[in-house]
Design an enzyme around this catalytic site. Structure first.
Site, PDB file in Angstrom:
ATOM      1  CB  VAL A 180       3.182 -14.883   1.868  1.00  0.00           C
ATOM      2  CG1 VAL A 180       3.792 -13.985   2.943  1.00  0.00           C
ATOM      3  CG2 VAL A 180       3.403 -16.351   2.206  1.00  0.00           C
ATOM      4  CG  HIS A 194      -2.557 -11.874   7.421  1.00  0.00           C
ATOM      5  ND1 HIS A 194      -1.914 -12.028   8.619  1.00  0.00           N
ATOM      6  CD2 HIS A 194      -1.814 -10.988   6.723  1.00  0.00           C
ATOM      7  CE1 HIS A 194      -0.829 -11.280   8.635  1.00  0.00           C
ATOM      8  NE2 HIS A 194      -0.750 -10.633   7.501  1.00  0.00           N
ATOM      9  NE  ARG A 217      -3.565   0.029   2.709  1.00  0.00           N
ATOM     10  CZ  ARG A 217      -4.895   0.081   2.830  1.00  0.00           C
ATOM     11  NH1 ARG A 217      -5.518   1.228   2.739  1.00  0.00           N
ATOM     12  NH2 ARG A 217      -5.597  -0.988   3.049  1.00  0.00           N
ATOM     13  CG  ASP A 227      -1.996 -13.595  11.675  1.00  0.00           C
ATOM     14  OD1 ASP A 227      -1.518 -12.481  11.895  1.00  0.00           O
ATOM     15  OD2 ASP A 227      -2.321 -13.987  10.542  1.00  0.00           O
ATOM     16  NE  ARG A 275     -10.272  -3.551   2.639  1.00  0.00           N
ATOM     17  CZ  ARG A 275      -9.498  -3.978   3.624  1.00  0.00           C
ATOM     18  NH1 ARG A 275      -8.734  -3.144   4.271  1.00  0.00           N
ATOM     19  NH2 ARG A 275      -9.491  -5.239   3.970  1.00  0.00           N
TER      20      ARG A 275
HETATM   21  P1  NAX Z   1       9.383  -6.654  -0.289  1.00  0.00           P
HETATM   22  O1  NAX Z   1       8.877  -5.396  -0.870  1.00  0.00           O
HETATM   23  O2  NAX Z   1      10.700  -6.689   0.421  1.00  0.00           O
HETATM   24  O3  NAX Z   1       9.473  -7.756  -1.451  1.00  0.00           O
HETATM   25  C1  NAX Z   1       8.458  -7.977  -2.369  1.00  0.00           C
HETATM   26  C2  NAX Z   1       9.122  -8.426  -3.652  1.00  0.00           C
HETATM   27  O4  NAX Z   1       8.093  -8.781  -4.565  1.00  0.00           O
HETATM   28  C3  NAX Z   1       9.961  -7.327  -4.313  1.00  0.00           C
HETATM   29  O5  NAX Z   1      11.269  -7.818  -4.545  1.00  0.00           O
HETATM   30  C4  NAX Z   1       9.211  -7.058  -5.622  1.00  0.00           C
HETATM   31  O6  NAX Z   1      10.086  -6.754  -6.702  1.00  0.00           O
HETATM   32  C5  NAX Z   1       8.504  -8.387  -5.851  1.00  0.00           C
HETATM   33  N1  NAX Z   1       7.331  -8.330  -6.715  1.00  0.00           N
HETATM   34  C6  NAX Z   1       6.412  -7.335  -6.834  1.00  0.00           C
HETATM   35  N2  NAX Z   1       5.500  -7.626  -7.772  1.00  0.00           N
HETATM   36  C7  NAX Z   1       5.846  -8.837  -8.255  1.00  0.00           C
HETATM   37  C8  NAX Z   1       5.294  -9.668  -9.259  1.00  0.00           C
HETATM   38  N3  NAX Z   1       4.219  -9.308  -9.961  1.00  0.00           N
HETATM   39  N4  NAX Z   1       5.891 -10.856  -9.499  1.00  0.00           N
HETATM   40  C9  NAX Z   1       6.993 -11.232  -8.815  1.00  0.00           C
HETATM   41  N5  NAX Z   1       7.564 -10.468  -7.864  1.00  0.00           N
HETATM   42  C10 NAX Z   1       7.000  -9.304  -7.585  1.00  0.00           C
HETATM   43  O7  NAX Z   1       8.206  -7.218   0.623  1.00  0.00           O
HETATM   44  P2  NAX Z   1       8.265  -8.353   1.750  1.00  0.00           P
HETATM   45  O8  NAX Z   1       8.609  -7.735   3.044  1.00  0.00           O
HETATM   46  O9  NAX Z   1       9.088  -9.486   1.257  1.00  0.00           O
HETATM   47  O10 NAX Z   1       6.716  -8.739   1.851  1.00  0.00           O
HETATM   48  C11 NAX Z   1       6.032  -9.388   0.804  1.00  0.00           C
HETATM   49  C12 NAX Z   1       4.543  -9.451   1.059  1.00  0.00           C
HETATM   50  O11 NAX Z   1       4.258 -10.189   2.223  1.00  0.00           O
HETATM   51  C13 NAX Z   1       3.894  -8.076   1.283  1.00  0.00           C
HETATM   52  O12 NAX Z   1       2.685  -8.047   0.549  1.00  0.00           O
HETATM   53  C14 NAX Z   1       3.592  -8.079   2.762  1.00  0.00           C
HETATM   54  O13 NAX Z   1       2.515  -7.235   3.078  1.00  0.00           O
HETATM   55  C15 NAX Z   1       3.273  -9.518   2.980  1.00  0.00           C
HETATM   56  N6  NAX Z   1       3.282 -10.018   4.365  1.00  0.00           N
HETATM   57  C16 NAX Z   1       2.379 -10.970   4.702  1.00  0.00           C
HETATM   58  C17 NAX Z   1       2.322 -11.546   5.954  1.00  0.00           C
HETATM   59  C18 NAX Z   1       1.314 -12.591   6.290  1.00  0.00           C
HETATM   60  O14 NAX Z   1       1.285 -13.024   7.450  1.00  0.00           O
HETATM   61  N7  NAX Z   1       0.457 -13.065   5.391  1.00  0.00           N
HETATM   62  C19 NAX Z   1       3.261 -11.087   7.021  1.00  0.00           C
HETATM   63  C20 NAX Z   1       4.473 -10.415   6.504  1.00  0.00           C
HETATM   64  C21 NAX Z   1       4.273  -9.507   5.323  1.00  0.00           C
HETATM   65  O15 NAX Z   1       3.787  -8.266   5.788  1.00  0.00           O
END
Ligand code: NAX
Length: 327
Positions: free
Chosen positions: A129, A187, A92, A159, A98
């Site tokens: 994820v 989540h 975001r 969680d 949203r």
């Molecule tokens: P980062 O921004 O460090 O890494 C995300 C990566 O995804 C970047 O390298 C970006 O280039 C790549 N990306 C973007 N669009 C893409 C696509 N179309 N195809 C392939 N790669 C792509 O984020 P990070 O900290 O690794 O978090 C990733 C995701 O996990 C976020 O959406 C975050 O909100 C989510 N999370 C989910 C959690 C859960 O419990 N379900 C907890 C942790 C995290 O917050």
């Protein structure tokens, strides 16, 4: 050693990716006798960084790493994969509503669902994820009409693990002495961490903590833990998220422990009054590679109100993305 399996990870050069890939390659997810071929997907500008990660993976000389494919082509990334961890998502941005967030993620998870539909193994296990995880999983599922809808799951395991950790700290027990915690629903901050069935050292958890702590401290702490980590670390949870993803996939592949269950975001089937159509956090057991919702739990008024709230939020998210479903 068994024959290698193929494991796709998207967003592989991101911070969760960096904490996740080395553990998958080391055998933490599928066991020390199961070699893996990693399929790593990134957007084109991140390919040089991804190449660096591949160099490091190779430099680990892991006995269970049987190959690495690094690509920006979703069709290559999902070719013949047995497991897919969809981590990369659109975060975001400032001022982003949203609705815009759901739309931007639809542009990622729609095509990824279609590519899984066209190229992955028919029994592929998909874990989303990237946030909003439940609704992104729904979008992918709804763009994969030839796959079993049950192939698609969302991560509420972080969680779940956070709930274990909070309860362990409060009661002086170890997390391994706690059983039957549930994360219901989304989540997000509407998730419902439920301790009504939980036990600590074999005794009811709610007899060992007072109701005020449960309602006013435990539940909001688990719900808001992601924000607390960002505040403390200046970045969102990464190693703990990666660890939870490993736990989710390992339990799905190898089964849950006897006498316990875990929490997974899975397609609702009407159980506990949650009509089909959303990916909902449920208590589940896994046997022979298949998950099943724990049935027959008594839901009191306190729990029902919270389950209803998180269900309502998921229905609203669904309404915002229905136009992205394959017809
Ligand atoms: P980062 O921004 O460090 O890494 C995300 C990566 O995804 C970047 O390298 C970006 O280039 C790549 N990306 C973007 N669009 C893409 C696509 N179309 N195809 C392939 N790669 C792509 O984020 P990070 O900290 O690794 O978090 C990733 C995701 O996990 C976020 O959406 C975050 O909100 C989510 N999370 C989910 C959690 C859960 O419990 N379900 C907890 C942790 C995290 O917050």
């Amino acid at each position: 050693m068994k024959a290698p399996v193929r494991v796709a990870v998207t967003g592989a050069a991101g911070q969760i990716g960096y904490a996740l890939l080395f553990r998958i390659a080391a055998g933490d997810m599928l066991g020390p006798d199961q070699p893996v071929i990693l399929h790593l997907l990134e957007i084109t500008p991140a390919l040089p960084a991804l190449q660096g990660v591949v160099m490091e993976l190779n430099d680990c000389a892991f006995p269970t790493l049987a190959g690495v494919v690094a690509t920006d082509d979703v069709n290559v990334a999902f070719k013949d994969v047995d497991y897919a961890l969809l981590v990369g998502a659109r975060p975001r941005g400032p001022g982003m509503e949203r609705k815009d967030l759901l739309e931007a993620n639809g542009a990622i998870f729609g095509p990824q669902g279609k590519a899984l539909n066209d190229h992955a193994k028919r029994d592929v296990r998909v874990l989303v994820v990237g946030n909003p995880a439940n609704t992104n999983a729904l979008i992918a599922q709804q763009n994969a009409p030839d796959l079993d809808p049950k192939c698609f799951t969302a991560m509420v395991r972080l969680d779940h693990n956070r709930a274990l950790s909070q309860l362990a700290e409060k009661t002086g027990a170890h997390t391994t002495e706690i059983k039957k915690v549930t994360i219901w629903g989304n989540h997000s901050s509407t998730q419902y961490p439920d301790l009504h069935e939980a036990t600590v050292k074999g005794k009811a958890a709610l007899e060992q903590v007072d109701q005020a702590w449960y309602a006013d401290t435990f539940i909001p702490t688990v719900q808001q833990r992601g924000a607390a980590i960002i505040k403390a670390r200046g970045a969102s949870s990464a190693a703990s998220a990666a660890s939870a993803a490993i736990d989710h996939m390992r339990d799905w592949a190898l089964g849950t422990a006897e006498g316990d269950w875990t929490s997974m975001g899975i397609p609702s089937d009407g159980s506990y009054g949650i009509e089909p159509g959303v990916i909902f956090g449920y208590p589940v057991t896994v046997k022979d590679g298949k998950y099943a919702i724990v049935q027959g739990l008594k839901i009191n008024e306190f729990s029902q109100a919270r389950i209803d709230a998180t269900n309502k939020e998921l229905r609203e998210e669904r309404a915002g993305v229905e136009h992205l479903f394959a017809k």
